[in-house]
Design an enzyme around this catalytic site. Structure first.
Site, PDB file in Angstrom:
ATOM      1  N   ARG A 249       0.832  -1.197   0.000  1.00  0.00           N
ATOM      2  CA  ARG A 249       0.000   0.000   0.000  1.00  0.00           C
ATOM      3  C   ARG A 249       0.867   1.247   0.000  1.00  0.00           C
ATOM      4  O   ARG A 249       1.883   1.302   0.715  1.00  0.00           O
ATOM      5  CB  ARG A 249      -0.919   0.035   1.238  1.00  0.00           C
ATOM      6  CG  ARG A 249      -2.173  -0.830   1.104  1.00  0.00           C
ATOM      7  CD  ARG A 249      -3.103  -0.274   0.021  1.00  0.00           C
ATOM      8  NE  ARG A 249      -4.283  -1.083  -0.209  1.00  0.00           N
ATOM      9  CZ  ARG A 249      -4.393  -2.042  -1.135  1.00  0.00           C
ATOM     10  NH1 ARG A 249      -3.382  -2.320  -1.922  1.00  0.00           N
ATOM     11  NH2 ARG A 249      -5.529  -2.690  -1.300  1.00  0.00           N
TER      12      ARG A 249
ATOM     13  N   GLU B 239      -4.408   7.238  -5.127  1.00  0.00           N
ATOM     14  CA  GLU B 239      -4.582   6.595  -6.435  1.00  0.00           C
ATOM     15  C   GLU B 239      -5.926   6.998  -7.029  1.00  0.00           C
ATOM     16  O   GLU B 239      -6.884   7.203  -6.275  1.00  0.00           O
ATOM     17  CB  GLU B 239      -4.525   5.074  -6.271  1.00  0.00           C
ATOM     18  CG  GLU B 239      -3.149   4.596  -5.797  1.00  0.00           C
ATOM     19  CD  GLU B 239      -3.045   3.076  -5.714  1.00  0.00           C
ATOM     20  OE1 GLU B 239      -3.960   2.378  -6.186  1.00  0.00           O
ATOM     21  OE2 GLU B 239      -2.051   2.592  -5.182  1.00  0.00           O
TER      22      GLU B 239
ATOM     23  N   HIS C 172      -0.586  -0.013  -9.923  1.00  0.00           N
ATOM     24  CA  HIS C 172      -1.330  -0.940  -9.050  1.00  0.00           C
ATOM     25  C   HIS C 172      -1.765  -2.195  -9.825  1.00  0.00           C
ATOM     26  O   HIS C 172      -2.946  -2.481  -9.989  1.00  0.00           O
ATOM     27  CB  HIS C 172      -2.553  -0.238  -8.429  1.00  0.00           C
ATOM     28  CG  HIS C 172      -3.023  -0.890  -7.168  1.00  0.00           C
ATOM     29  ND1 HIS C 172      -3.562  -0.183  -6.123  1.00  0.00           N
ATOM     30  CD2 HIS C 172      -3.047  -2.192  -6.780  1.00  0.00           C
ATOM     31  CE1 HIS C 172      -3.892  -1.014  -5.147  1.00  0.00           C
ATOM     32  NE2 HIS C 172      -3.595  -2.242  -5.526  1.00  0.00           N
TER      33      HIS C 172
HETATM   34  P1  NAD Z   1      -1.987 -10.657   5.171  1.00  0.00           P
HETATM   35  O1  NAD Z   1      -3.000 -10.153   6.128  1.00  0.00           O
HETATM   36  O2  NAD Z   1      -1.978 -12.096   4.836  1.00  0.00           O
HETATM   37  O3  NAD Z   1      -0.540 -10.285   5.706  1.00  0.00           O
HETATM   38  C1  NAD Z   1      -0.234  -9.060   6.274  1.00  0.00           C
HETATM   39  C2  NAD Z   1       0.829  -9.316   7.311  1.00  0.00           C
HETATM   40  O4  NAD Z   1       1.274  -8.071   7.799  1.00  0.00           O
HETATM   41  C3  NAD Z   1       0.340 -10.124   8.511  1.00  0.00           C
HETATM   42  O5  NAD Z   1       1.115 -11.283   8.690  1.00  0.00           O
HETATM   43  C4  NAD Z   1       0.508  -9.168   9.667  1.00  0.00           C
HETATM   44  O6  NAD Z   1       0.895  -9.841  10.856  1.00  0.00           O
HETATM   45  C5  NAD Z   1       1.593  -8.251   9.170  1.00  0.00           C
HETATM   46  N1  NAD Z   1       1.642  -6.981   9.844  1.00  0.00           N
HETATM   47  C6  NAD Z   1       0.610  -6.206  10.259  1.00  0.00           C
HETATM   48  N2  NAD Z   1       1.084  -5.096  10.868  1.00  0.00           N
HETATM   49  C7  NAD Z   1       2.442  -5.192  10.808  1.00  0.00           C
HETATM   50  C8  NAD Z   1       3.476  -4.338  11.255  1.00  0.00           C
HETATM   51  N3  NAD Z   1       3.220  -3.184  11.885  1.00  0.00           N
HETATM   52  N4  NAD Z   1       4.753  -4.719  11.023  1.00  0.00           N
HETATM   53  C9  NAD Z   1       5.026  -5.888  10.397  1.00  0.00           C
HETATM   54  N5  NAD Z   1       4.075  -6.744   9.968  1.00  0.00           N
HETATM   55  C10 NAD Z   1       2.797  -6.371  10.162  1.00  0.00           C
HETATM   56  O7  NAD Z   1      -2.153  -9.760   3.867  1.00  0.00           O
HETATM   57  P2  NAD Z   1      -1.653 -10.082   2.391  1.00  0.00           P
HETATM   58  O8  NAD Z   1      -2.727 -10.766   1.652  1.00  0.00           O
HETATM   59  O9  NAD Z   1      -0.327 -10.690   2.470  1.00  0.00           O
HETATM   60  O10 NAD Z   1      -1.565  -8.597   1.802  1.00  0.00           O
HETATM   61  C11 NAD Z   1      -0.531  -7.727   2.221  1.00  0.00           C
HETATM   62  C12 NAD Z   1      -0.738  -6.344   1.644  1.00  0.00           C
HETATM   63  O11 NAD Z   1      -0.700  -6.401   0.221  1.00  0.00           O
HETATM   64  C13 NAD Z   1      -2.077  -5.683   1.969  1.00  0.00           C
HETATM   65  O12 NAD Z   1      -1.837  -4.324   2.251  1.00  0.00           O
HETATM   66  C14 NAD Z   1      -2.846  -5.756   0.683  1.00  0.00           C
HETATM   67  O13 NAD Z   1      -3.779  -4.727   0.553  1.00  0.00           O
HETATM   68  C15 NAD Z   1      -1.748  -5.606  -0.326  1.00  0.00           C
HETATM   69  N6  NAD Z   1      -2.094  -6.136  -1.640  1.00  0.00           N
HETATM   70  C16 NAD Z   1      -1.683  -5.425  -2.725  1.00  0.00           C
HETATM   71  C17 NAD Z   1      -1.963  -5.908  -3.985  1.00  0.00           C
HETATM   72  C18 NAD Z   1      -1.567  -5.132  -5.197  1.00  0.00           C
HETATM   73  O14 NAD Z   1      -2.267  -5.182  -6.189  1.00  0.00           O
HETATM   74  N7  NAD Z   1      -0.463  -4.435  -5.188  1.00  0.00           N
HETATM   75  C19 NAD Z   1      -2.646  -7.116  -4.132  1.00  0.00           C
HETATM   76  C20 NAD Z   1      -3.012  -7.833  -3.005  1.00  0.00           C
HETATM   77  C21 NAD Z   1      -2.711  -7.326  -1.748  1.00  0.00           C
HETATM   78  C1  MLT Z   2      -5.832  -5.814  -3.121  1.00  0.00           C
HETATM   79  O1  MLT Z   2      -5.742  -5.254  -2.015  1.00  0.00           O
HETATM   80  O2  MLT Z   2      -6.504  -6.834  -3.282  1.00  0.00           O
HETATM   81  C2  MLT Z   2      -5.087  -5.242  -4.239  1.00  0.00           C
HETATM   82  O3  MLT Z   2      -4.609  -4.009  -3.983  1.00  0.00           O
HETATM   83  C3  MLT Z   2      -5.657  -5.445  -5.592  1.00  0.00           C
HETATM   84  C4  MLT Z   2      -6.811  -4.567  -5.988  1.00  0.00           C
HETATM   85  O4  MLT Z   2      -6.872  -3.422  -5.632  1.00  0.00           O
HETATM   86  O5  MLT Z   2      -7.713  -5.063  -6.644  1.00  0.00           O
END
Ligand code: NAD
Ligand code: MLT
Length: 554
Positions: free
Chosen positions: A248, A277, A295
């Protein structure tokens, strides 16, 4: 973003739930909406402000991705919407607290885009190291420059991963396959799990910064992670370190990145996400050693189909059956709720009873769970108690928003569990206090679903928590029950059940009477009851009839 509207052809008026699709959704998800019976949907993308608020007011469910911003203002006054499902992981574009307050469940599809995002992270990491994008642009511009785009191997290098949840762990295993050493920080990851996935765990982010060559973050954006990597942390990084963010925008402070690149301290930055965004104008876009995508982490055929289908399934299932899965703004697990249904009903009724009995501003609730029930998920029972308590002052309470509504009113909760059985195999002991007044009551379930009041204040009893209760405190002397019965008969109120309880074992002391009435006793009837000098007080407590369950417990 364009605005399109389309309505399903198969919707039938009268027996339909209306669903609004707020962002582009894979066709497979829309096909599922088409196929679902009793669902009518509109696709309305690009909504914001008043237009979004007005639109949301007319729908039972919403599906979105990260484009639309569902703020507290856009939900204000909404009494129609029941659920918002995010096709994807991050729900930072939805005001989850505002939704919970209105009883709107927010769900997400957490696993559908994990692999795509992990792969995109690796693509950025490798692309940055090998300068793929500028080399491509240079070649397209007609130049054959092999010196300028000399990169570096990732093999043998150290990768720091902050956030080792779904995506972080997938990135760690891919990085290991490339021969990288992975160092991780995640406060919720045990050392054993870290070892099992080949990650060396550190206790603080700052600990890893001086030794890593690459850093990637995979946490949600929270007050703790916002600006996690700022000027101070950039300075701690090894010279030439490269940073990737596919989580993010805002986790890396952009000004610190710009300064780090300008000074040459940072070797490169790759970003997929931005604080605001869509983002088409960032100082980073003009800098060397920067690789950016709009993104795209989850933008694969596979992920988009996966999250769209899962999101639609979650929403349709919730609207049709009330089953909540993968909720992010309520801790209520429907199957756990079902497993304690009888006690949830008791907790709910105790909340209603004590709220009315206390009658003033409550600021503290102490809930004790004794016997077998202590082994179950008692947090749900606290939520059920809250739902009963708030039902006394709002008609918008449900199991999702009740605890929040209580906490917003400054009510604090303590919960204790004691698995040792007492007189009953399970009982819930509740006490509320505030305004200098404390009231307590205990309840249990007889059979499977018969809620019983087993203690009111200091008095043991065995009363039905069923419908209108007339509760009167009196002197334990002959004639009192007959007197109250006569008054009610004259007031044309029929008594359905009755129970009395003493403070101690002996007659002659203080006692309580609980009568279940077939209709409400009037103020006049109550004051006639207290005309008897041996009766200290009489009050009417309104509970649902036994078997009448709130919607969330059906
Ligand atoms: P998840 O919940 O499985 O993992 C997140 C991890 O972060 C957890 O293990 C949690 O313990 C840890 N965490 C929380 N606070 C923390 C801190 N202060 N310090 C260290 N670790 C901490 O989530 P995920 O599915 O792995 O997704 C992770 C991130 O990726 C989310 O922000 C999600 O929105 C983002 N994401 C982005 C895209 C994209 O298109 N770029 C796609 C999917 C997810
Ligand atoms: C998500 O949090 O799932 C990703 O950022 C992907 C999206 O925005 O669709």
């Amino acid at each position: 973003m364009s605005v399109a509207t389309e309505t399903t052809p198969n919707a039938t008026a009268g027996e339909t739930y209306r669903v609004i699709v707020l962002d582009d959704l894979a066709q497979e998800g829309l096909d599922k909406l088409d196929a679902a019976s009793g669902i009518q949907y509109d696709i309305r993308t690009g909504l914001a402000g008043a237009e979004l608020r007005e639109a949301l007011a007319g729908y039972d469910g919403a599906v979105c991705r990260s484009g639309v911003k569902i703020t507290a203002e856009s939900l204000e006054g909404n009494s129609q919407l029941k659920a918002i499902v995010r096709a994807g992981v991050g729900t930072d574009n939805i005001d989850k607290v505002a939704a919970a307050r209105l009883g709107i469940v927010v769900m997400n599809t957490p696993a559908g885009n994990t692999i795509s995002t992990a792969e995109h992270t690796m693509a950025l990491l490798l692309g940055l190291s090998r300068k793929v994008a500028p080399a491509h642009a240079s070649l397209k511009a007609g130049k054959w420059d092999r010196k300028k785009f000399k990169g570096s191997e990732v093999y043998g290098k150290k990768l720091g991963v902050v956030g080792l949840g779904r995506i972080g762990q997938e990135v760690a295993s891919r990085a290991a396959a490339f021969g990288m050493e992975v160092i991780g920080y995640d406060p919720f990851l045990t050392r054993e799990r870290a070892e099992a996935i080949g990650v060396r765990k550190v206790e603080q982010v700052s600990e890893m910064l001086p030794e890593i060559d690459y850093l990637t973050v995979h946490t949600p954006l929270t007050p703790e992670t916002e600006g996690l990597i700022s000027t101070e942390q950039v300075k701690l990084l090894k010279k030439g370190a490269r940073l990737v963010n596919c989580a993010r925008g805002g986790i890396y402070d952009e000004a610190a990145l710009v300064a780090g690149l300008e000074s040459g301290h940072l070797g490169g930055v790759a970003l997929d996400v931005y604080p605001n965004e869509p983002c088409t104008d960032s100082p980073l876009f003009q800098m060397d050693n920067v690789l950016c995508t709009p993104h795209l982490g989850a933008s694969t055929e596979e992920a988009q189909v996966g999250v769209a289908v899962e999101a639609v399934d979650l929403l349709v299932n919730y609207l049709q059956t009330g089953e909540i899965q993968s909720a992010v703004n309520t801790s209520v697990d429907p199957s756990a709720l079902k497993s304690v249904k009888g006690y949830a009903d008791v907790a709910y009724r105790l909340g209603m009873l004590l709220g009315q009995w206390h009658g003033g501003a409550i600021d503290k609730c102490e809930l004790g769970f004794n016997g077998d029930i202590a082994e179950k998920d008692t947090r749900i029972l606290v939520s059920a108690f809250c739902a009963g308590l708030v039902e006394n002052f709002t008609d918008e309470a449900n199991i999702i928003n009740a605890e929040l509504l209580c906490r917003e009113r400054g009510i604090e909760f303590t919960r204790t569990e004691n698995p040792l059985p007492g007189t009953f195999s399970s009982q819930i002991v509740a006490q509320v206090s505030g305004d200098g007044n404390t009231c307590s009551a205990s309840g249990t379930v007889f059979g499977k679903n018969m809620p019983r009041l087993i203690k009111l204040g200091d008095y043991r009893t065995e009363a039905y928590m069923d419908g209108n209760l007339l509760v009167f405190h009196h002197q334990d002397i002959p004639g009192i029950i007959g007197y109250v019965g006569n008054v009610l008969a004259e007031e044309k109120v029929n008594i359905a059940q009755m129970a009395v309880g003493r403070q101690g074992p002996e007659a002659g002391g203080k006692a309580v009477g609980v009568l279940n009435l077939d209709s409400e006793a009037s103020e006049k009837a109550l004051s006639r009851v207290t005309e008897n000098s041996a009766i200290d007080s009489a009050r009417l407590i309104r509970l649902p009839r036994a078997g009448d369950l709130p919607d969330w417990l059906m």
